[in-house]
Design an enzyme around this catalytic site. Structure first.
Site, PDB file in Angstrom:
ATOM      1  N   ASP A  91       2.972  -1.994 -10.505  1.00  0.00           N
ATOM      2  CA  ASP A  91       3.985  -2.408 -10.072  1.00  0.00           C
ATOM      3  C   ASP A  91       4.596  -3.819  -9.835  1.00  0.00           C
ATOM      4  O   ASP A  91       3.885  -4.700  -8.950  1.00  0.00           O
ATOM      5  CB  ASP A  91       4.271  -1.669  -8.478  1.00  0.00           C
ATOM      6  N   GLY A  97       0.756  -1.520   0.018  1.00  0.00           N
ATOM      7  CA  GLY A  97      -0.421  -0.012   0.531  1.00  0.00           C
ATOM      8  C   GLY A  97       0.726   1.073   0.173  1.00  0.00           C
ATOM      9  O   GLY A  97       0.418   2.195   0.026  1.00  0.00           O
ATOM     10  N   CYS A 156      11.056  -3.596  -8.842  1.00  0.00           N
ATOM     11  CA  CYS A 156      12.439  -3.945  -7.931  1.00  0.00           C
ATOM     12  C   CYS A 156      13.107  -4.329  -8.338  1.00  0.00           C
ATOM     13  O   CYS A 156      14.148  -5.673  -7.558  1.00  0.00           O
ATOM     14  CB  CYS A 156      11.981  -3.714  -6.961  1.00  0.00           C
TER      15      CYS A 156
END
Length: 612
Positions: free
Chosen positions: A477, A318, A528
């Site tokens: 993401d 979040g 990432c």
């Protein structure tokens, strides 16, 4: 001249003999410095290592690998500007650090060069300066003034009290535990693998790490039994492998016997760590959020506006969701979706903690984000936005229950209760003790949190997807190999095959995301990882597959350029990356650069007119 020459020769002879026959003190210092230090070597699958060397070059990849074994030298804090200000947070952090005895000088970050298009293009020295001025620093990159840096320190050299005939008492921890300790955590009971004999509460201990090693079957494993006694001798398991893998010194909070009998609690209070980073657990809840700098930049690249409808497709935990909502001043609609019930609950908790009301959460698999109407109106109910036509939600999740939860949750809890009763009765009938396997399973649950069958309850709505072109902006993401996260002490689990599978999985999610953005909207993709196959190769796929997509400039731009070119694999497959001119339109964050961030990648697409 001859005398001078003889003197030099004699001095050299003495030096050479000293090196050949070191004194006991030199032996002690050399043995101590070589073993009791932090100098890890990141292990990779050989084929993966060759692939990355082709992408980055041998020297650059070695620098990346070394950087990944260390945490960033600072903590990055995002301020909730709807509740407070950066200056107010800095004052509160100063007070907290003053009470803890830390340095608290504050210095703003200033940049001399701002281009006409308002983007930042800093050289490495300027980037590094933004993280090194003072122990608490306020960022002044345009648009990121609400970001605060708190500087850490390390690596530190620690005296473990080594003596050739008396090694220090030692606690050996798991790799995951060690990675958390390097980020500032304590050593908790589930993370302890082995311990010296006769360790009592209050003893000073050296803390080392057990890292996976090559296994006979060609894989990787950790061949050590939990509870093993460490003697400090070469016969200890992983004795030589632990050289250079000492992460700090601490004080035991429990005796050896209690450490391996307890199921929770702090085992070692880490009061002398190799890397010293301030801990912000439960500090200023609702006012700040600890978040990596590239993640903050990714939310900014989306450029959310007030009143827009925005989707965060893989939203847990979040951080980016709440960052987007704050950038919108909590005006508009942010849909946060994740496939895990408990993770959706975490998003709800964070949103409530930060006082955000524009966030709506759904349990949804990103691979099924676009809804498909199949005529079964009795099984679904349309709801979600003002017109009730953009979100498809299972009707079972909307049915109110007496206990306030959803029917799905209740069924799960009842099944879990029944299962526990059966196991309990079975155990009673057999008159046996709880097995070690059950104990390990319970400890894993306590360490990792409850799974989907051990849901803590709470209302989570299950979405069956969203209508095409129903969002102004979408953030994907994507779940990835996470090879940019740091500190990382092992990377051998990834193979060429698994890396390519990550890329295939992400392309399927991207196929869903691109359908949900309206023409004229924005799609931001981020990961990432340092893997080009999940970054530049995805961009190549997107641009070649969807002709209505185009790369767009990102603001602020503080990351480096993407990789241009391609890579051919041994099986003949050619992985295409960016083409010349595209590299400056993406942001690649290099963990070995002076910016000292995690490895991260951001691409921003503008959606043009779609074919009907």
């Amino acid at each position: 001249m001859k005398k001078k020459g003889r003197d030099l020769l004699e001095a050299f002879r003495k030096t050479f003999l000293t090196l050949q026959n070191p004194t006991p003190r030199q032996i002690k210092m050399d043995a101590s410095s070589e073993r009791y230090c932090y100098n890890p070597i990141l292990r990779w699958n050989p084929q993966v290592e060759d692939y990355f060397i082709k992408a980055y070059g041998s020297l650059h990849f070695a620098q990346i690998s070394k950087a990944l074994t260390r945490p960033s030298c600072y903590s990055c804090i995002r301020v909730n500007t709807l509740k407070t200000t950066s200056d107010a947070v800095i004052e509160k952090l100063q007070e907290i650090m003053r009470k803890s005895g830390s340095d608290n000088d504050v210095e703003d970050i200033n940049f001399e060069e701002i281009k006409a298009n308002k983007s930042i293009d800093l050289d490495m020295a300027e980037k590094q300066s933004c993280l090194q001025n003072g122990s608490v620093s306020k960022c002044q990159i345009p648009g990121l003034e609400y970001v605060v840096f708190v500087k850490g320190s390390g690596p530190h050299t620690i005296d473990y009290g080594y003596a050739p005939d008396k090694p220090p008492k030692e606690v050996l921890v798991s790799r995951k535990c060690a990675e958390a300790v390097l980020r500032g955590a304590q050593v908790y009971v589930p993370g302890v693998m082995a311990c010296s004999a006769h360790v009592e509460e209050g003893d000073a201990v050296a803390v080392s790490v057990a890292v996976e090693q090559p296994a006979p079957d060609g894989g990787w494993g950790l061949g050590i039994t939990r509870g093993t006694v460490l003697q400090g001798l070469q016969t200890d398991p992983y004795y030589f492998e632990r050289n250079g893998l000492y992460i700090g010194q601490g004080t035991t909070m429990l005796s050896r016997a209690r450490i391996f009998r307890a199921s929770q609690g702090i085992a070692v209070d880490m009061n002398n760590q190799v890397f010293k980073l301030p801990s912000f657990h439960d500090v200023l809840e609702g006012e700040i959020f600890l978040q990596n700098l590239p993640s903050i930049v990714a939310a900014h690249a989306l450029d959310p506006r007030k009143g827009e409808r925005i989707l965060d497709m893989c939203a847990a935990p979040g951080g980016k969701t709440t960052a987007i909502a704050i950038l919108m001043k909590d005006e508009g609609e942010v849909i946060a979706a994740d496939r895990s019930h408990n993770k959706v609950m975490d998003i709800q908790k964070l949103a409530a903690e930060m006082g955000l009301t524009c966030i709506t959460t759904y349990k949804l698999d990103a691979l099924k984000a676009v809804c498909k109407r199949n005529g079964s109106s009795d099984m679904t109910t349309l709801c979600g936005n003002k017109d009730n036509n953009d979100v498809v939600i299972q009707s079972s999740d909307l049915r109110p229950l007496e206990n306030g939860g959803s029917s799905t949750t209740t069924v799960g809890l009842n099944a879990d209760t029944k299962c526990k009763e059966n196991v309990s009765n079975e155990k009673a009938n057999e008159r046996t003790y709880i097995s070690k396997a059950d104990i390990r399973k319970n400890m894993r649950r306590m360490r990792n949190g409850p799974g989907r069958n051990q849901s803590l309850g709470g209302r989570v709505e299950n979405s069956k997807g969203f209508l095409p072109n129903s969002f102004d902006r979408v953030l994907l993401d994507a779940p990835c190999s996470a090879l940019g996260l740091r500190p990382r002490l092992f990377a051998g689990e990834e193979t060429i095959e698994t890396l390519r599978n990550h890329g295939k999985y992400q392309r399927r999610m991207f196929d869903q995301a691109v359908q949900l953005v309206r023409p004229g909207g924005v799609l931001v993709y981020s990961t990432c990882t340092i893997n080009p196959g999940e970054n530049e190769a995805l961009v190549r796929y997107a641009l070649d597959t969807y002709k209505f997509l185009s790369l767009a400039p990102q603001h602020p731009r503080i990351g480096g350029p993407g990789l241009v070119g391609s890579c051919q694999f041994p099986d003949g497959y050619i992985e295409e990356w960016l083409r010349p001119g595209e590299e400056e339109l993406v942001q690649r964050f290099d963990p070995s650069s002076p910016l000292d961030t995690i490895g991260f990648f951001i691409a921003k697409f503008v959606v043009g007119p779609k074919e009907t």
